[in-house]
Design a protein around this motif. Sequence first.
Motif, PDB file in Angstrom:
ATOM      1  N   MET A  56       9.807  49.059  34.145  1.00  0.00           N
ATOM      2  CA  MET A  56      10.988  49.925  34.157  1.00  0.00           C
ATOM      3  C   MET A  56      12.197  49.106  33.733  1.00  0.00           C
ATOM      4  O   MET A  56      12.664  48.235  34.472  1.00  0.00           O
ATOM      5  N   LEU A  57      12.717  49.344  32.529  1.00  0.00           N
ATOM      6  CA  LEU A  57      13.827  48.582  32.001  1.00  0.00           C
ATOM      7  C   LEU A  57      15.117  49.359  32.204  1.00  0.00           C
ATOM      8  O   LEU A  57      15.279  50.473  31.721  1.00  0.00           O
ATOM      9  N   LEU A  58      16.045  48.748  32.928  1.00  0.00           N
ATOM     10  CA  LEU A  58      17.263  49.451  33.291  1.00  0.00           C
ATOM     11  C   LEU A  58      18.401  49.230  32.308  1.00  0.00           C
ATOM     12  O   LEU A  58      19.243  50.099  32.144  1.00  0.00           O
ATOM     13  N   THR A  59      18.433  48.093  31.679  1.00  0.00           N
ATOM     14  CA  THR A  59      19.597  47.795  30.847  1.00  0.00           C
ATOM     15  C   THR A  59      19.238  46.742  29.816  1.00  0.00           C
ATOM     16  O   THR A  59      18.266  46.009  29.974  1.00  0.00           O
ATOM     17  N   SER A  60      20.019  46.670  28.747  1.00  0.00           N
ATOM     18  CA  SER A  60      19.801  45.636  27.735  1.00  0.00           C
ATOM     19  C   SER A  60      21.143  45.198  27.175  1.00  0.00           C
ATOM     20  O   SER A  60      22.115  45.958  27.160  1.00  0.00           O
ATOM     21  N   GLU A  61      21.190  43.961  26.751  1.00  0.00           N
ATOM     22  CA  GLU A  61      22.379  43.383  26.123  1.00  0.00           C
ATOM     23  C   GLU A  61      21.977  42.865  24.752  1.00  0.00           C
ATOM     24  O   GLU A  61      20.895  42.281  24.590  1.00  0.00           O
ATOM     25  N   ARG A  62      22.856  43.057  23.772  1.00  0.00           N
ATOM     26  CA  ARG A  62      22.548  42.634  22.407  1.00  0.00           C
ATOM     27  C   ARG A  62      23.236  41.301  22.121  1.00  0.00           C
ATOM     28  O   ARG A  62      24.442  41.168  22.315  1.00  0.00           O
ATOM     29  N   VAL A  63      22.440  40.338  21.659  1.00  0.00           N
ATOM     30  CA  VAL A  63      22.909  38.978  21.388  1.00  0.00           C
ATOM     31  C   VAL A  63      22.691  38.656  19.914  1.00  0.00           C
ATOM     32  O   VAL A  63      21.594  38.873  19.382  1.00  0.00           O
ATOM     33  N   TYR A  64      23.729  38.123  19.272  1.00  0.00           N
ATOM     34  CA  TYR A  64      23.694  37.764  17.843  1.00  0.00           C
ATOM     35  C   TYR A  64      23.838  36.252  17.748  1.00  0.00           C
ATOM     36  O   TYR A  64      24.824  35.685  18.214  1.00  0.00           O
ATOM     37  N   ILE A  65      22.843  35.590  17.146  1.00  0.00           N
ATOM     38  CA  ILE A  65      22.827  34.124  17.057  1.00  0.00           C
ATOM     39  C   ILE A  65      22.913  33.704  15.598  1.00  0.00           C
ATOM     40  O   ILE A  65      22.228  34.254  14.731  1.00  0.00           O
ATOM     41  N   VAL A  66      23.765  32.704  15.337  1.00  0.00           N
ATOM     42  CA  VAL A  66      23.923  32.138  13.997  1.00  0.00           C
ATOM     43  C   VAL A  66      23.695  30.638  14.074  1.00  0.00           C
ATOM     44  O   VAL A  66      24.174  29.970  15.008  1.00  0.00           O
ATOM     45  N   THR A  67      22.977  30.095  13.106  1.00  0.00           N
ATOM     46  CA  THR A  67      22.878  28.640  12.958  1.00  0.00           C
ATOM     47  C   THR A  67      23.207  28.273  11.521  1.00  0.00           C
ATOM     48  O   THR A  67      22.795  28.965  10.584  1.00  0.00           O
TER      49      THR A  67
ATOM     50  N   ILE B 266      26.560  33.943  19.528  1.00  0.00           N
ATOM     51  CA  ILE B 266      26.256  32.540  19.798  1.00  0.00           C
ATOM     52  C   ILE B 266      26.196  31.831  18.446  1.00  0.00           C
ATOM     53  O   ILE B 266      25.416  32.225  17.573  1.00  0.00           O
ATOM     54  N   ILE B 267      26.994  30.779  18.283  1.00  0.00           N
ATOM     55  CA  ILE B 267      27.106  30.121  16.985  1.00  0.00           C
ATOM     56  C   ILE B 267      26.787  28.637  17.137  1.00  0.00           C
ATOM     57  O   ILE B 267      27.431  27.939  17.934  1.00  0.00           O
ATOM     58  N   GLY B 268      25.816  28.177  16.371  1.00  0.00           N
ATOM     59  CA  GLY B 268      25.456  26.767  16.376  1.00  0.00           C
ATOM     60  C   GLY B 268      25.708  26.154  15.014  1.00  0.00           C
ATOM     61  O   GLY B 268      25.127  26.594  14.016  1.00  0.00           O
ATOM     62  N   PHE B 269      26.589  25.155  14.972  1.00  0.00           N
ATOM     63  CA  PHE B 269      26.861  24.434  13.730  1.00  0.00           C
ATOM     64  C   PHE B 269      26.258  23.039  13.819  1.00  0.00           C
ATOM     65  O   PHE B 269      26.169  22.445  14.895  1.00  0.00           O
ATOM     66  N   GLN B 270      25.873  22.504  12.664  1.00  0.00           N
ATOM     67  CA  GLN B 270      25.465  21.115  12.551  1.00  0.00           C
ATOM     68  C   GLN B 270      26.264  20.483  11.398  1.00  0.00           C
ATOM     69  O   GLN B 270      26.671  21.182  10.472  1.00  0.00           O
ATOM     70  N   GLU B 271      26.460  19.193  11.473  1.00  0.00           N
ATOM     71  CA  GLU B 271      27.194  18.408  10.476  1.00  0.00           C
ATOM     72  C   GLU B 271      28.625  18.917  10.273  1.00  0.00           C
ATOM     73  O   GLU B 271      29.130  18.948   9.149  1.00  0.00           O
TER      74      GLU B 271
ATOM     75  N   LEU C  14      29.207  27.342  20.126  1.00  0.00           N
ATOM     76  CA  LEU C  14      30.247  28.266  20.571  1.00  0.00           C
ATOM     77  C   LEU C  14      29.586  29.524  21.126  1.00  0.00           C
ATOM     78  O   LEU C  14      28.660  30.061  20.516  1.00  0.00           O
ATOM     79  N   VAL C  15      30.074  29.985  22.288  1.00  0.00           N
ATOM     80  CA  VAL C  15      29.558  31.196  22.922  1.00  0.00           C
ATOM     81  C   VAL C  15      30.706  32.182  23.079  1.00  0.00           C
ATOM     82  O   VAL C  15      31.700  31.883  23.745  1.00  0.00           O
ATOM     83  N   PHE C  16      30.577  33.350  22.456  1.00  0.00           N
ATOM     84  CA  PHE C  16      31.576  34.409  22.554  1.00  0.00           C
ATOM     85  C   PHE C  16      30.971  35.619  23.260  1.00  0.00           C
ATOM     86  O   PHE C  16      29.771  35.893  23.120  1.00  0.00           O
TER      87      PHE C  16
ATOM     88  N   PHE D  31      17.048  30.354  24.188  1.00  0.00           N
ATOM     89  CA  PHE D  31      17.145  30.471  22.731  1.00  0.00           C
ATOM     90  C   PHE D  31      17.313  29.065  22.161  1.00  0.00           C
ATOM     91  O   PHE D  31      18.233  28.337  22.551  1.00  0.00           O
ATOM     92  N   TRP D  32      16.414  28.705  21.246  1.00  0.00           N
ATOM     93  CA  TRP D  32      16.422  27.373  20.625  1.00  0.00           C
ATOM     94  C   TRP D  32      16.637  27.560  19.131  1.00  0.00           C
ATOM     95  O   TRP D  32      15.883  28.278  18.461  1.00  0.00           O
ATOM     96  N   PHE D  33      17.668  26.924  18.617  1.00  0.00           N
ATOM     97  CA  PHE D  33      18.020  27.138  17.212  1.00  0.00           C
ATOM     98  C   PHE D  33      18.716  25.893  16.681  1.00  0.00           C
ATOM     99  O   PHE D  33      19.058  24.967  17.425  1.00  0.00           O
ATOM    100  N   GLY D  34      18.948  25.880  15.351  1.00  0.00           N
ATOM    101  CA  GLY D  34      19.639  24.754  14.733  1.00  0.00           C
ATOM    102  C   GLY D  34      18.969  24.329  13.449  1.00  0.00           C
ATOM    103  O   GLY D  34      18.090  25.009  12.897  1.00  0.00           O
ATOM    104  N   ASP D  35      19.392  23.154  12.970  1.00  0.00           N
ATOM    105  CA  ASP D  35      18.741  22.518  11.834  1.00  0.00           C
ATOM    106  C   ASP D  35      17.598  21.692  12.409  1.00  0.00           C
ATOM    107  O   ASP D  35      17.771  20.524  12.765  1.00  0.00           O
ATOM    108  N   LEU D  36      16.453  22.312  12.532  1.00  0.00           N
ATOM    109  CA  LEU D  36      15.304  21.674  13.183  1.00  0.00           C
ATOM    110  C   LEU D  36      14.536  20.777  12.223  1.00  0.00           C
ATOM    111  O   LEU D  36      13.673  20.012  12.650  1.00  0.00           O
TER     112      LEU D  36
END
Length: 575
Positions: free
Chosen positions: A1-12, A41-46, A91-93, A180-185
């Motif tokens: 039984m799922l009561l609620t959901s949140e939408r997350v947008y991730i950028v690397t 959610i924004i992940g930058f490298q270099e 960065l987390v917004f 959530f695992w992301f980046g320049d892997l």
Amino acid sequence: MLLTSERVYIVTWNVGSAVPPDDITSLFGPNVSDGSVDMFIIGFQEVNSMINKRLKEALFSDQWSERCMDTLSPFGYVLVASQRMQGVLLLVFSKWCHLPFLRGVQTESTRTGLGGYWGNKGGVSARMTMFGHPVCFLNCHLPAHMRNLEQRMEDFESILQQQQFEGGTATGVLDHDVVFWFGDLNFRIEDYDIHVVKCAIESSKLPLLLERDQLNMAKNTESVLEGFLEGPLHFPPTYKFDVGTHTYDTSAKKRKPAWTDRILWRTRRTGSPVPTHNAALQRGLTSWLGGATKVTQHVYRSHMGYTISDHKPVSAVFSLHFPFKVDMPLVELQVNKEWCKVSEATVRFTVASTYQRSSWDWVAIYKVGFRHHKDYQAYIWAKGEHATQVTFSDEDLPRDDGEYILGYYSNNMNSIVGLSMPIQIRIPIHSPTARRSSSSEVSSEDDSTLVLLAPCSRSPSPKNGKHRHRGSRSPAPPALSSNPLPSLQGLSLCPRSKEGQTLSPSSAAKKERLVSPDTVLSPTISPLTPRSPVSPGRGVTAPEALIAAILGEHRPAQVSPTGVKHIGKTGKTDT
């Protein structure tokens, strides 16, 4: 039984030390303005981390953070957390209305470059409880080159082992309900030479290349990757391009195209228990409500139009389906819907029985579209264990007509724990001199000695005074990391009078306006962070700051019995 959901947008995005483009709106999808996304959610490298660049960013904050805030804040998104380790930035917004339900925000970082001494490689993370469920975001930059597969796996395992958080049940990265695992892997395509890879891309035979993708193969053999999932890769490799073009590498090195930029996730098999004091009821409700948080990926794509780097950005959109939702704020604010006179500027608040108050808590006025929790128009201390209201004075109130939000900031939790709905403030201007910015008040401070101070230090203890402060119009660099860092990224310059030097009456008067009436004057109040309550503390010398910037070194703050943070010596990493 799922009561609620949140939408997350991730950028690397590995930005290759480039300056941000003038417009990055498309990076956040076609619907950034409609409010359908709850968190970005924004992940930058270099990110450029040269010494001269870091010194400038100590005063003005880095360009990429500023550009992201410029882009997202007009749509109602607020910077919740940021963590930087040399060129790796996270960065987390969040939508402003979700802020009271993002609790226990902490950040960590782990260096893996040069055997753990250099922060050009490694991982930075931010964790929090979202509506009662622990979630962790981990941005990594792992070792490059085809031959370093084993080193990549060792570094990732080291990052997971070293990053530990305080309090709660989720002390390690993998203890969270969702990671959530992301980046320049930096995983590459094995066996095929560059000509075969390019031909496969041109003929849209991507499955042929995915079979030899190092990350896909490692998921079947490496125990550290157990449970990590990734959506299908329907876009071509995002590395390596000639800068300024859409052409894969034509340099003498001729790097093979590869899917180096990735976004994965992992869920725990069992979810968080339903919060209740009755153990039997807790077990029953948790079982009935479905247990674990579930994740659905809606989009996984690249953004091929950007050409400033040899990497293309990658983004993904997820829905987090929570079996239950903690959506009662710890502090509820009651205010009039409109303030047209000073007598209406009263904020009443009700505190939950489970909330631990602090004399450092404060209530602030934010303009709709504010960028981070220190981007306020004015604040007032919410001191007193049994206090239930605060009143802003005439000089505290903004004179610009418009929509504003009242927020209750918790010092213990380092976050906003209560918000009002937007209200209208229309206070008539009685005198042209009624309002002066804080920055002008300190413009003639003695500048004989420059001291580097962490901008996230607290304001002077309110004690029994009624200290109020109005923020200047210029934004201060946000210091949102859970552990204040005396690295060059989070420092600002401020004047300090020489030992034994006597301040002029006018100068002393200007200083008095920055502190509470019963607080001893400190020579280390920073005029460059007028939006943030600042406290007297021991400064960091310029040479120390430069060394910290070079090494990415961190010396966490120590809290004295008086509540003032001082910089202590330790070897722990957190830049």
